[in-house]
Design an enzyme around this catalytic site. Sequence first.
Site, PDB file in Angstrom:
ATOM      1  N   ARG A   1       5.050 104.032 129.392  1.00  0.00           N
ATOM      2  CA  ARG A   1       4.563 103.622 128.259  1.00  0.00           C
ATOM      3  C   ARG A   1       5.454 103.123 127.267  1.00  0.00           C
ATOM      4  NH1 ARG A   1      -0.045 104.185 130.710  1.00  0.00           N
ATOM      5  NH2 ARG A   1      -0.466 106.472 131.605  1.00  0.00           N
TER       6      ARG A   1
ATOM      7  N   GLU B   1      -0.116 117.012 135.336  1.00  0.00           N
ATOM      8  CA  GLU B   1      -0.437 115.585 135.905  1.00  0.00           C
ATOM      9  C   GLU B   1       0.559 115.374 137.366  1.00  0.00           C
ATOM     10  OE1 GLU B   1       0.672 113.158 132.509  1.00  0.00           O
ATOM     11  OE2 GLU B   1      -1.349 113.275 131.890  1.00  0.00           O
TER      12      GLU B   1
ATOM     13  N   ARG C   1       7.476 121.831 127.947  1.00  0.00           N
ATOM     14  CA  ARG C   1       6.501 121.116 127.268  1.00  0.00           C
ATOM     15  C   ARG C   1       5.049 121.774 127.391  1.00  0.00           C
ATOM     16  NH1 ARG C   1       5.181 115.768 128.833  1.00  0.00           N
ATOM     17  NH2 ARG C   1       5.008 114.988 126.975  1.00  0.00           N
TER      18      ARG C   1
ATOM     19  N   ARG D   1     -10.581 119.941 128.188  1.00  0.00           N
ATOM     20  CA  ARG D   1      -9.015 119.695 128.212  1.00  0.00           C
ATOM     21  C   ARG D   1      -8.241 120.117 127.115  1.00  0.00           C
ATOM     22  NH1 ARG D   1      -6.271 114.000 129.474  1.00  0.00           N
ATOM     23  NH2 ARG D   1      -4.492 114.193 128.327  1.00  0.00           N
TER      24      ARG D   1
ATOM     25  N   LYS E   1       2.518 119.125 121.753  1.00  0.00           N
ATOM     26  CA  LYS E   1       2.057 117.796 121.352  1.00  0.00           C
ATOM     27  C   LYS E   1       1.081 117.813 119.905  1.00  0.00           C
ATOM     28  CE  LYS E   1       1.774 114.987 125.341  1.00  0.00           C
ATOM     29  NZ  LYS E   1       1.177 113.861 126.465  1.00  0.00           N
TER      30      LYS E   1
ATOM     31  N   ASP F   1      -4.096 114.072 123.782  1.00  0.00           N
ATOM     32  CA  ASP F   1      -2.989 113.109 124.010  1.00  0.00           C
ATOM     33  C   ASP F   1      -2.820 111.940 123.047  1.00  0.00           C
ATOM     34  OD1 ASP F   1      -0.817 112.193 125.566  1.00  0.00           O
ATOM     35  OD2 ASP F   1      -2.287 111.432 127.192  1.00  0.00           O
TER      36      ASP F   1
ATOM     37  N   GLU G   1       5.650 117.672 119.105  1.00  0.00           N
ATOM     38  CA  GLU G   1       6.058 116.364 119.747  1.00  0.00           C
ATOM     39  C   GLU G   1       5.124 115.489 119.180  1.00  0.00           C
ATOM     40  OE1 GLU G   1       6.066 116.390 124.204  1.00  0.00           O
ATOM     41  OE2 GLU G   1       5.564 114.313 124.146  1.00  0.00           O
TER      42      GLU G   1
ATOM     43  N   GLU H   1       1.119 104.001 122.723  1.00  0.00           N
ATOM     44  CA  GLU H   1       0.322 104.083 123.828  1.00  0.00           C
ATOM     45  C   GLU H   1      -1.000 103.787 123.746  1.00  0.00           C
ATOM     46  OE1 GLU H   1       0.686 107.688 126.237  1.00  0.00           O
ATOM     47  OE2 GLU H   1      -0.629 106.954 127.762  1.00  0.00           O
TER      48      GLU H   1
ATOM     49  N   TRP I   1     -10.143 113.162 134.300  1.00  0.00           N
ATOM     50  CA  TRP I   1      -9.185 113.648 133.228  1.00  0.00           C
ATOM     51  C   TRP I   1      -9.641 114.330 132.276  1.00  0.00           C
ATOM     52  CZ3 TRP I   1      -3.926 112.119 134.304  1.00  0.00           C
ATOM     53  CH2 TRP I   1      -3.731 111.311 135.587  1.00  0.00           C
TER      54      TRP I   1
HETATM   55  C1  BDP Z   1       0.380 110.795 128.421  1.00  0.00           C
HETATM   56  C2  BDP Z   1       1.031 109.533 129.274  1.00  0.00           C
HETATM   57  C3  BDP Z   1       1.676 109.764 130.437  1.00  0.00           C
HETATM   58  C4  BDP Z   1       2.789 110.713 130.270  1.00  0.00           C
HETATM   59  C5  BDP Z   1       2.071 112.168 129.402  1.00  0.00           C
HETATM   60  C6  BDP Z   1       3.053 113.367 129.194  1.00  0.00           C
HETATM   61  O1  BDP Z   1      -0.088 108.687 129.613  1.00  0.00           O
HETATM   62  O2  BDP Z   1       2.057 108.662 131.091  1.00  0.00           O
HETATM   63  O3  BDP Z   1       3.399 111.226 131.308  1.00  0.00           O
HETATM   64  O4  BDP Z   1       1.415 111.505 128.453  1.00  0.00           O
HETATM   65  O5  BDP Z   1       3.201 113.322 128.115  1.00  0.00           O
HETATM   66  O6  BDP Z   1       0.317 110.271 127.150  1.00  0.00           O
HETATM   67  O7  BDP Z   1       3.620 113.699 129.967  1.00  0.00           O
END
Ligand code: BDP
Length: 694
Positions: A175, A301, A334, A351, A375, A380, A402, A408, A556
Amino acid sequence: STLYKAWLQYSEVKNPASRVTYTKLLGNVVVGVEATDDVMDAAIEELALASATMLGLTSQVTTEPTGASYVRIGTVTDAMDWLELAGDHESSASIKQDLKGLSTEGFVLRQIVEKQDSYVLLIGGSSKGVLYGVFHLLRLIAKGVELEGLEIREEPTNQLRMINQWDNADGSIERGYAGTSIFYHNGEITEHLARIKDYARMLASVGINSIAINNVNVHEVETRFITPELLPDVARVAGVFREYGISLFLSVNFAAPMQVGGLTTADPLDEGVRLWWRNTTDTIYRSIPDFGGFLVKADSEHRPGPFTYDRDHADGANVLAEALEPHGGIVIWRCFVYNCMQDWRDRSTDRARAAYDHFKPLDGKFKDNVLLQIKNGPMDFQVREPASPLFGTMKQTNQMLEFQITQEYTGQQRHVCYLVPQWKEVLDFDTHANGQGTEVKRVVDGSVFSMKYSGIAAVSNIGNDENWTGHTLAQANLYGYGRLIWNPECSSEDIAEEWARLTFGNDDQVVGIVCGILMKSWPIYESYTAPLSVGWMVTPHYHYGPDIDGYEYSRWGTYHFADRDGIGVDRTLATGTGYAAQYFPENAAMYESIESCPDELLLFFHHLPYSHQLDSGKTVIQHIYDTHFAGAEEAKQLQKAWSELEGKVDAERYTQVSERLDEQAEHAHHWRDVINTYFYRKSGVSDAAGRTIY
Ligand code: BDP
C-alpha cells in the site's frame, strides 16, 4: 530540491527586521552541560543547518554567551543552574513554575530580557525535549513569528507517537504510493542512511518517537531480521533513529520459532517456544539496547497466530511480552483480526464485529507490557467509518489507535485527500465509556483509564519518490499526523496552515489557496466515491478506482447489499448483525435507530430503500446523484484553484501538483459516472434534476 525538503525548507527569511532579530539570536547558541548526547547533538546540528539557510549564518556554539543576544538551550538541570547564577529576575519564578514536573519530552520556550541581555531560553525535560523545542522554535521563525514575550510550555498528549512502515525487504511497500522503500533494496537492508536520516528529522520535527520499520505482513527475509545474521543491519538503522529520539520496533512473524528457529511448533504455551523467544529477544537487545519491541499481526489475512494451537490472543501476546519484559520492551498486538473467508450469503457474520468479538472477552488477560493496536474504524480505513467500538471497552488493557496515512482507500496519493479532519472526528468521538466526555482521544492518551502504555500509530505514506509522498500535498498528512497526535486539540485548519507556511513560504495568497484545497479535499473525495459510509466499491486488491460489485460476492466481508430496492448493511440489533450493540448504550441507541443515526453513517448501519428520506430532505438515490455530480465538479475546481498559483510556487512543485489534480478531476468524473449509472440502472429512479445518466 524543494520537493525533497518537504516542510523542512528553512527558506531564507526575507523580512529585514525579523532577519536582524533572528540573526542576533541564532548567531550564538549557548548550550548546557547536562545532557550531551546524540539527540542534543542532533538538535544543535538542526539549529545550525536552519540558521545557515534561513539567515546565511554560521552559529557559534558556546557554553557561555558571547554577546547580549543568544539562544540558550539545555535541560531542566541546566536551567536551574542558570537561573541561580542569573539571580532573581522578573520571569525566574514563573520559569521555575513551568519547569516543575516537565516531562522528559516536554519543553519550555521563553524570551527573556534581563539586564542588558535579551535571549531565548529553550529548556527540555531531557535532550529529547530540547530537540522538540528546537523544531518548535524553527517553526516559529519560519512562520515569521515575533519572539518578543514568547512564553510556551508544551508536552505531548500521547505517550507513544508511532509510525508503521509497511515496507518489504524486496524494496516494495505494501500500500505504498510513493515509490520503493527507503529502507530496503533487493532483499537487503540499505546501507545508504542519508535518506533515512532525513526521514528521522522529518518525523522528529513533528514529535514522532517510535517506528516499526517493516511490514506487518512479515515475509521470509524480514522474519530473519531478529536473527544474529541480520541484526547488525537493523542496528544500523536503529542508530539513525536513536539520534532523533525515535525508538525502533520490528514487526515479527508469529511462526518465527519454526521458520527461523527450527522448532516444530510456535505454540505460545510450549516451553521450547517460550525459551526461543526469550533467547532471541536477549540477542536483539545485545545489538540494540534501546529496542522498542514487537509489532504483531496474527491470525489475520492468512498470517500465522495462536489460533493454530487453539490458544487465544492473550496467550500469543504474552509469550512475546514475557521475553521483552526484562528489557523494558513492549508488544504491540494488532486487533485487525477477522475472517477473510466469509460467505456473503450468511448474513449472521459481519466483519465489522470481529475486533470487538475477538478481543473484548480477553480484557485483563494481557501482560502489562502488551498494547492492543486498534484501527480507527471497525472495517479498514475507508473514507468514512464510525469509530471502533473497542475504544474504552477494555478497561484493564493498554490500548492504542491505528490510523492510515498512506491513502489506500482515499485516492492513493493521486487524489488529494487531507486526512487530519477525518482523524479528528475519530479522536473527538465520545465513546461514553466512562460517562459523557470519554472521547477516543482521552482513552488513547491514557487519561481516562490509567494505562501503563498508550498512544497512536499510523501507517506511513512515504517512499523513495523525490517528494517522499507521491503527491506533494500528501506531505500534509504525514506532517498533520505528527502535529495532531502531539496535541489532539490542534485544529485541522491550523495544522494545514502551518504546513502550508513551512512548505510553501509565508505568502498569504499561496497559503490561503493551499489550505482551501486541503480543507475541502476529504469531503470532495467522499462525495464522488462510495456513498453514506457504505464503503468499498473499489477495484479488488488494488483499491483504486470504482468497482461497485468488485467485492460484493467475494469472501472478504465487505458488502453493500445493493439491489433494485435499496442499499446498505443492516447492523442493528433488532434485525441485523447486532454490531450497533457493541457500543456503549448512548451510541448503540443512536446508531440503532434510523432517525438518530447520522446521515453520513446511515448505510453503514442500515439497509434502506432508495426512496428513504435523509435528514437533508433528499432521498438516498437523489443524494447519490447530487453528491456525485457535485463532487466531480468540485474536483475540477481544485484544479482551477491551484492554477492560480502558477509562478507563485516553484515550477517543480507547481507542475507536480497540477498533474495530479488533472488526473483527479478526470478520475472523479469517472467515479461519478460509474456510481450514478449503476444506481440508476439498479433503482430505475431518474435524477430529479434531469441530468444525463448513462
Ligand atoms: C489492509 C490492507 C492490507 C494490510 C491490512 C492490515 O489492504 O494490505 O495488510 O490492511 O492492516 O488495509 O494488516
